[in-house]
Scaffold this motif. Structure first.
Motif, PDB file in Angstrom:
ATOM      1  N   MET A 224       0.839  -1.177   0.000  1.00 50.33           N
ATOM      2  CA  MET A 224       0.000   0.000   0.000  1.00 50.33           C
ATOM      3  C   MET A 224       0.886   1.242   0.000  1.00 50.33           C
ATOM      4  N   THR A 225       0.614   2.172  -0.871  1.00 51.35           N
ATOM      5  CA  THR A 225       1.397   3.395  -0.969  1.00 51.35           C
ATOM      6  C   THR A 225       0.754   4.481  -0.111  1.00 51.35           C
ATOM      7  N   ALA A 226       1.567   5.182   0.668  1.00 52.56           N
ATOM      8  CA  ALA A 226       1.056   6.254   1.516  1.00 52.56           C
ATOM      9  C   ALA A 226       0.605   7.425   0.653  1.00 52.56           C
ATOM     10  N   LYS A 227      -0.537   8.003   1.020  1.00 52.66           N
ATOM     11  CA  LYS A 227      -1.063   9.156   0.295  1.00 52.66           C
ATOM     12  C   LYS A 227      -0.221  10.403   0.582  1.00 52.66           C
TER      13      LYS A 227
ATOM     14  N   ARG B 177      -7.400  -9.540   7.217  1.00 54.96           N
ATOM     15  CA  ARG B 177      -8.490  -9.419   8.195  1.00 54.96           C
ATOM     16  C   ARG B 177      -9.135  -8.040   8.207  1.00 54.96           C
ATOM     17  N   LEU B 178      -8.534  -7.060   7.542  1.00 54.11           N
ATOM     18  CA  LEU B 178      -9.105  -5.707   7.536  1.00 54.11           C
ATOM     19  C   LEU B 178     -10.470  -5.702   6.857  1.00 54.11           C
ATOM     20  N   ARG B 179     -11.364  -4.835   7.367  1.00 55.79           N
ATOM     21  CA  ARG B 179     -12.701  -4.719   6.788  1.00 55.79           C
ATOM     22  C   ARG B 179     -12.959  -3.257   6.453  1.00 55.79           C
ATOM     23  N   PRO B 180     -13.852  -2.996   5.503  1.00 49.63           N
ATOM     24  CA  PRO B 180     -14.170  -1.606   5.149  1.00 49.63           C
ATOM     25  C   PRO B 180     -14.750  -0.850   6.347  1.00 49.63           C
ATOM     26  N   ALA B 181     -14.479   0.432   6.397  1.00 50.54           N
ATOM     27  CA  ALA B 181     -14.946   1.264   7.503  1.00 50.54           C
ATOM     28  C   ALA B 181     -16.466   1.195   7.647  1.00 50.54           C
TER      29      ALA B 181
ATOM     30  N   PRO C 186       4.846  -1.312  13.780  1.00 51.82           N
ATOM     31  CA  PRO C 186       5.395  -2.092  12.670  1.00 51.82           C
ATOM     32  C   PRO C 186       4.389  -2.206  11.524  1.00 51.82           C
ATOM     33  N   GLU C 187       4.884  -2.504  10.337  1.00 56.82           N
ATOM     34  CA  GLU C 187       4.002  -2.669   9.185  1.00 56.82           C
ATOM     35  C   GLU C 187       3.100  -3.869   9.402  1.00 56.82           C
ATOM     36  N   LEU C 188       1.883  -3.810   8.816  1.00 60.83           N
ATOM     37  CA  LEU C 188       0.937  -4.907   8.941  1.00 60.83           C
ATOM     38  C   LEU C 188       1.431  -6.128   8.172  1.00 60.83           C
ATOM     39  N   THR C 189       1.169  -7.291   8.741  1.00 58.90           N
ATOM     40  CA  THR C 189       1.519  -8.531   8.049  1.00 58.90           C
ATOM     41  C   THR C 189       0.450  -8.848   7.007  1.00 58.90           C
TER      42      THR C 189
END
Length: 115
Positions: free
Chosen positions: A1-4, A37-41, A28-31
């Motif tokens: 993922m690129t930082a905005k 496991r991330l879900r939309p807001a 630390p960066e996410l594995t």
């Protein structure tokens, strides 16, 4: 993922936090597993949150004007265009005012023309 936005890799003074604050953060960066496991807001946050954000966005910016201008595309003779363009930054306003006079419309009396 690129930082905005640019991500600071090292402490830089003058951004509202101290060197101690900077050093106390361990992020630390996410594995790959965590990313999966991330879900939309919208699935996680209550709908009231998004309603509040939308209301906040509506309140920003210039207040709506009663009379607004209509954006149009018009083809003009080159010499006419150059004549108005030579008048400077507000040449479109001047052209608008001249057209109002020619059309017999009431001149706007608020300093700047509306819209």
């Amino acid at each position: 993922m690129t930082a905005k936005y640019p991500v600071k890799q090292d402490f830089q003074p003058g951004y509202g936090y101290s060197k101690e604050d900077w050093d106390s953060i361990d992020s630390p960066e996410l594995t790959d597993e965590e990313m999966a496991r991330l879900r939309p807001a919208r699935e996680v946050l209550p709908s009231g949150f998004f309603e509040a954000v939308n209301e906040s966005r509506k309140a920003r910016g210039r207040p709506p004007m009663q009379q607004t201008k209509k954006s149009v595309t018009i083809r003009l003779d080159a010499d006419l265009y150059e004549h108005y363009k030579a008048k400077g930054d507000r040449w479109q306003t001047q052209m608008n005012n001249d057209l109002r006079k020619l059309a017999g419309l009431k001149a706007y009396s608020g300093g700047r023309s509306p819209g």
